[in-house]
Scaffold this motif. Structure first.
Motif, mmCIF file in Angstrom:
data_model
loop_
_atom_site.group_PDB
_atom_site.id
_atom_site.type_symbol
_atom_site.label_atom_id
_atom_site.label_comp_id
_atom_site.label_asym_id
_atom_site.label_seq_id
_atom_site.Cartn_x
_atom_site.Cartn_y
_atom_site.Cartn_z
ATOM 1 N N VAL A 29 0.848 -1.203 0.000
ATOM 2 C CA VAL A 29 0.000 0.000 0.000
ATOM 3 C C VAL A 29 0.881 1.249 0.000
ATOM 4 C CG1 VAL A 29 -1.621 1.333 1.422
ATOM 5 C CG2 VAL A 29 -1.958 -1.129 1.112
ATOM 6 N N CYS A 30 1.974 1.216 0.760
ATOM 7 C CA CYS A 30 2.876 2.372 0.844
ATOM 8 C C CYS A 30 3.463 2.715 -0.521
ATOM 9 C CB CYS A 30 4.025 2.073 1.799
ATOM 10 S SG CYS A 30 3.516 1.721 3.480
ATOM 11 N N ILE A 31 3.806 1.713 -1.264
ATOM 12 C CA ILE A 31 4.489 1.938 -2.537
ATOM 13 C C ILE A 31 3.497 2.138 -3.681
ATOM 14 C CG2 ILE A 31 6.137 0.929 -4.169
ATOM 15 C CD1 ILE A 31 7.239 1.813 -1.343
ATOM 16 N N ASP A 33 -0.095 2.646 -3.443
ATOM 17 C CA ASP A 33 -1.326 3.420 -3.270
ATOM 18 C C ASP A 33 -1.156 4.727 -2.517
ATOM 19 O OD1 ASP A 33 -2.663 1.291 -4.497
ATOM 20 O OD2 ASP A 33 -2.944 0.275 -2.572
ATOM 21 N N CYS A 34 0.007 4.967 -1.944
ATOM 22 C CA CYS A 34 0.162 6.149 -1.096
ATOM 23 C C CYS A 34 1.037 7.166 -1.815
ATOM 24 C CB CYS A 34 0.775 5.746 0.237
ATOM 25 S SG CYS A 34 0.805 7.116 1.417
ATOM 26 N N GLU A 35 0.393 8.166 -2.389
ATOM 27 C CA GLU A 35 1.144 9.134 -3.188
ATOM 28 C C GLU A 35 2.034 10.021 -2.335
ATOM 29 O OE1 GLU A 35 -0.993 11.611 -5.896
ATOM 30 O OE2 GLU A 35 -1.942 9.860 -6.827
ATOM 31 N N LEU A 38 3.052 10.445 3.723
ATOM 32 C CA LEU A 38 3.141 11.462 4.774
ATOM 33 C C LEU A 38 3.994 11.044 5.956
ATOM 34 C CD1 LEU A 38 -0.535 12.822 4.893
ATOM 35 C CD2 LEU A 38 1.512 13.951 3.985
ATOM 36 N N CYS A 39 4.091 9.763 6.199
ATOM 37 C CA CYS A 39 4.878 9.329 7.365
ATOM 38 C C CYS A 39 6.317 9.816 7.261
ATOM 39 C CB CYS A 39 4.826 7.818 7.517
ATOM 40 S SG CYS A 39 5.469 6.922 6.085
ATOM 41 N N LEU A 40 6.792 10.027 6.036
ATOM 42 C CA LEU A 40 8.165 10.490 5.856
ATOM 43 C C LEU A 40 8.337 11.922 6.332
ATOM 44 C CD1 LEU A 40 8.933 9.103 2.273
ATOM 45 C CD2 LEU A 40 9.440 8.036 4.476
ATOM 46 N N GLY A 71 -1.797 10.245 11.173
ATOM 47 C CA GLY A 71 -1.521 10.904 9.907
ATOM 48 C C GLY A 71 -1.481 10.000 8.699
ATOM 49 N N CYS A 72 -1.331 8.704 8.898
ATOM 50 C CA CYS A 72 -1.292 7.805 7.743
ATOM 51 C C CYS A 72 -2.678 7.745 7.108
ATOM 52 C CB CYS A 72 -0.859 6.407 8.173
ATOM 53 S SG CYS A 72 -1.017 5.204 6.835
ATOM 54 N N PRO A 73 -2.815 8.211 5.858
ATOM 55 C CA PRO A 73 -4.141 8.282 5.241
ATOM 56 C C PRO A 73 -4.750 6.919 4.963
ATOM 57 C CG PRO A 73 -2.429 8.914 3.663
ATOM 58 C CD PRO A 73 -1.755 8.741 4.986
ATOM 59 N N ASN A 76 -2.426 2.505 7.816
ATOM 60 C CA ASN A 76 -1.590 1.352 7.483
ATOM 61 C C ASN A 76 -0.477 1.127 8.519
ATOM 62 O OD1 ASN A 76 -0.868 -0.768 5.812
ATOM 63 N ND2 ASN A 76 0.494 0.465 4.547
ATOM 64 N N ILE A 77 -0.597 1.788 9.647
ATOM 65 C CA ILE A 77 0.436 1.639 10.673
ATOM 66 C C ILE A 77 -0.185 1.031 11.920
ATOM 67 C CG2 ILE A 77 2.052 2.855 12.198
ATOM 68 C CD1 ILE A 77 2.322 4.958 9.943
ATOM 69 N N GLU A 78 0.364 -0.105 12.317
ATOM 70 C CA GLU A 78 -0.053 -0.714 13.582
ATOM 71 C C GLU A 78 0.828 -0.115 14.664
ATOM 72 O OE1 GLU A 78 -0.734 -5.088 13.529
ATOM 73 O OE2 GLU A 78 0.609 -5.017 15.244
#
Ligand code: SF4
Ligand code: SF4
Length: 93
Positions: A29-31, A33-35, A38-40, A71-73, A76-78
């Protein structure tokens, strides 16, 4: 003049547990689907990094602020607090 963020972070001490309390649920999903990834940008401790086309988590420096979880749209973060006695200790002054 106020203290810089580096000065303030210097006051923090970490007791690092060998197991991460942060986990990306689905790396694809990070690579794919996530444009904005934001976590960065939202993590004050630079825990999330893009390395070799995947998001890596350097959980040892986590300040337990909770921003990445909110903040992860893609939710996707546990995120769990570190096991009792581990994690960051803040010193003030
Ligand atoms: S913001 Fe969430 S979905 Fe996007 S790259 Fe970071 S962890 Fe992955
Ligand atoms: S809880 Fe805060 S310091 Fe820890 S990884 Fe998330 S944003 Fe960074």
């Amino acid at each position: 003049m106020g203290a810089s963020i580096e000065d303030k972070l210097f006051l923090d001490r970490f007791n690092v547990h060998e197991t991460s309390h942060l986990k990306i649920i689905d790396g694809a999903v990070c690579i794919d689907d996530c444009e904005q990834q934001l976590c960065l940008y939202i993590c004050p401790a630079n825990v999330y990094r893009l390395e070799h086309n995947r998001i890596s988590i350097n959980y040892e420096g986590c300040l337990e602020c909770g921003s990445c979880r909110i903040g992860c749209p893609h939710l996707n973060i546990e995120w769990k607090f570190p096991t009792g006695g581990y994690g960051v200790r803040h010193k003030f002054g």
